[in-house]
Design an enzyme around this catalytic site. Structure first.
Site, mmCIF file in Angstrom:
data_model
loop_
_atom_site.group_PDB
_atom_site.id
_atom_site.type_symbol
_atom_site.label_atom_id
_atom_site.label_comp_id
_atom_site.label_asym_id
_atom_site.label_seq_id
_atom_site.Cartn_x
_atom_site.Cartn_y
_atom_site.Cartn_z
ATOM 1 N N GLU A 124 1.280 -1.006 4.328
ATOM 2 C CA GLU A 124 0.698 -0.450 3.102
ATOM 3 C C GLU A 124 -0.795 -0.741 3.094
ATOM 4 O OE1 GLU A 124 2.412 -1.648 -0.635
ATOM 5 O OE2 GLU A 124 4.465 -1.517 0.124
ATOM 6 N N GLU A 151 7.380 -7.605 0.929
ATOM 7 C CA GLU A 151 6.625 -8.512 0.070
ATOM 8 C C GLU A 151 7.504 -9.517 -0.679
ATOM 9 O OE1 GLU A 151 2.916 -5.450 -0.814
ATOM 10 O OE2 GLU A 151 4.122 -6.171 -2.492
#
Length: 442
Positions: free
Chosen positions: A349, A166
């Site tokens: 995720e 991320e």
């Protein structure tokens, strides 16, 4: 109710991140990261919490791997703490840190699980932040040197590599909005960080190719692609702008397309690109990771810095107040499939925070079970529609330190009593066991 069956090659895993679970921040040569420092800032973390103990996985990894095995997980996605491997950020290698991750991988392999290692899940050595952190181009080269050490020292133990987790959060939450370490609020710093994170990824993939490891390597993004609030052309433009500034500034350079024109021409944002940078960033990867939790909606607003604003939505929300929008995952999977021209995708995720409580030794988190089941059905639909989705990692294996929210939010399929470090498998953990074994209908 329907039976949703995944192919036997589909990989089921669980995920955590080093600072969120390991603890032991001062043991065996580890030095401070930006998160150790950020946690000391008054008001930065809810209730003044920090990751100094977290869920103590540094000492309890064997117990945790046994629980993963009990639930049938086939892979564990963990992150390597840069300050454990190279406490000074560069230079000398800390053998104790290397040994910890070797031991973790060996424990996973002994239970028949794959070790999926993320090189950077936000814990930049503080000493590098003192030199400018991700606003400093030299940090990209320091990361490549750190990555090379990991490949050389752990290459025989890791089954799959992820460079960055991320980068949106590292660049924007860390340097633009101030919500994450190092807690800055400077747009110029944020856009410099975007480019230097992209460059760090490319440089580290080049090092990987030089060494000649045969294991797959990729990157994990958290794409943000809010839907337009209305059918008005301006709101559709707002949606495109939001996706460009949050997602395509990372995805497009990875795919050799450069920075999106909506950002560079429409928003007039510049990046510190030097000769050959874009070729380095576009070094071919073997897969791409996608983290997905929710989808919002936006409307055009020229008064806002990036010409859009978020608007209220109607869906039920999780304990993070994030709307539950399973179909948003399908939209993103097809978007990624199109943008990458069929590159293998892993959901690295997906999960939700819930207000979990222990009742007579059990945690009945049925809301989380429902959330996960809805997203599993979307995964299967995407596969049936031709998306090369190869695996799914639930976030998170354990309740843990949830960054600025401290220990107030629980994402785990295993409950953690933070006072005693007792682990209790939640209903969602047992449900995951049934899903992985192929005996869960939803």
């Amino acid at each position: 109710m329907q039976k949703v069956v995944f192919d036997k090659e589909f990989l089921w895993g669980c995920a955590t991140a080093s600072y969120q679970v390991e603890g032991a921040v001062e043991e065996h040569g580890r030095k401070p990261s930006i998160w150790d420092t950020f946690c000391e800032k008054p008001g930065a973390i809810l209730n003044g919490n920090d990751g100094s103990v977290a869920t103590d996985q540094y000492h309890r990894y064997k117990e945790d791997v046994s629980l993963m095995d009990e639930l049938g997980f086939q892979a564990y996605r963990f992150s390597i703490a840069w300050p454990r491997i190279m406490p000074e950020g560069k230079g000398k290698v800390n053998e104790a840190g290397v040994s910890y991750y070797r031991n973790l991988c060996e424990e996973l392999h002994a239970k028949g699980m794959k070790a999926v290692a993320t090189l950077y899940h936000w814990d930049l050595p503080q000493i590098l932040q003192d030199e400018g952190g991700w606003t400093n181009r030299e940090t990209s080269y320091a990361f490549a040197a750190y990555a090379k050490v990991c490949y050389e020292q752990l290459g025989a133990y890791v089954d799959q590599w992820i460079t960055l987790n991320e980068p949106f959060c590292s660049a924007y939450l860390g340097y633009l909005y101030g919500e994450h370490a190092p807690g800055h609020t400077n747009a110029r710093e944020a856009f410099d960080a975007v480019h230097h994170l992209n460059l760090a990824h490319g440089l580290s993939v080049k090092e990987f190719r030089k060494i000649g490891l045969s294991t797959p390597i990729g990157i994990t993004l958290n794409p943000i692609a809010p839907r337009p609030a209305t059918r008005k052309p301006k709101d559709r433009k707002a949606s495109e702008l939001a996706r460009a500034i949050t997602t395509e500034v990372f995805l497009h350079p990875l795919m050799g397309k450069g920075y999106p024109s909506l950002v560079t021409e429409t928003l007039k944002i510049t990046f510190p690109v030097q000769a050959n940078d874009m070729d380095i960033i576009a070094e071919p990867i073997d897969f791409i990771g996608l983290n997905y939790y929710n989808e919002g909606a936006v409307a055009y607003d020229e008064e806002e810095p990036f010409a859009y604003r978020e608007v209220p939505v109607w869906q039920r929300t999780t304990d993070m107040n994030w709307p539950i929008v399973p179909y948003g995952l399908l939209r993103l999977l097809h978007y990624f499939d199109d943008e990458t021209q069929g590159l293998p995708i892993y959901i690295t995720e997906n999960g939700c925070a819930a207000n979990d409580v222990v009742e007579e030794g059990r945690v009945h988190d049925l809301m989380r079970c429902d959330y996960l089941n809805q997203h599993f059905a979307i995964c299967k639909q995407a596969i049936d529609e031709g998306v090369k989705l190869k695996g799914y990692f639930v976030w998170s294996f354990l309740d843990n330190f949830e960054w600025a929210f401290g220990y107030s939010k629980r994402f785990g399929v295993v409950y953690v009593d933070y006072e005693t470090q007792e682990r209790i498998i939640k209903d969602s953990g047992y449900m995951m066991r049934d899903v992985i074994s192929g005996y869960c209908e939803f």
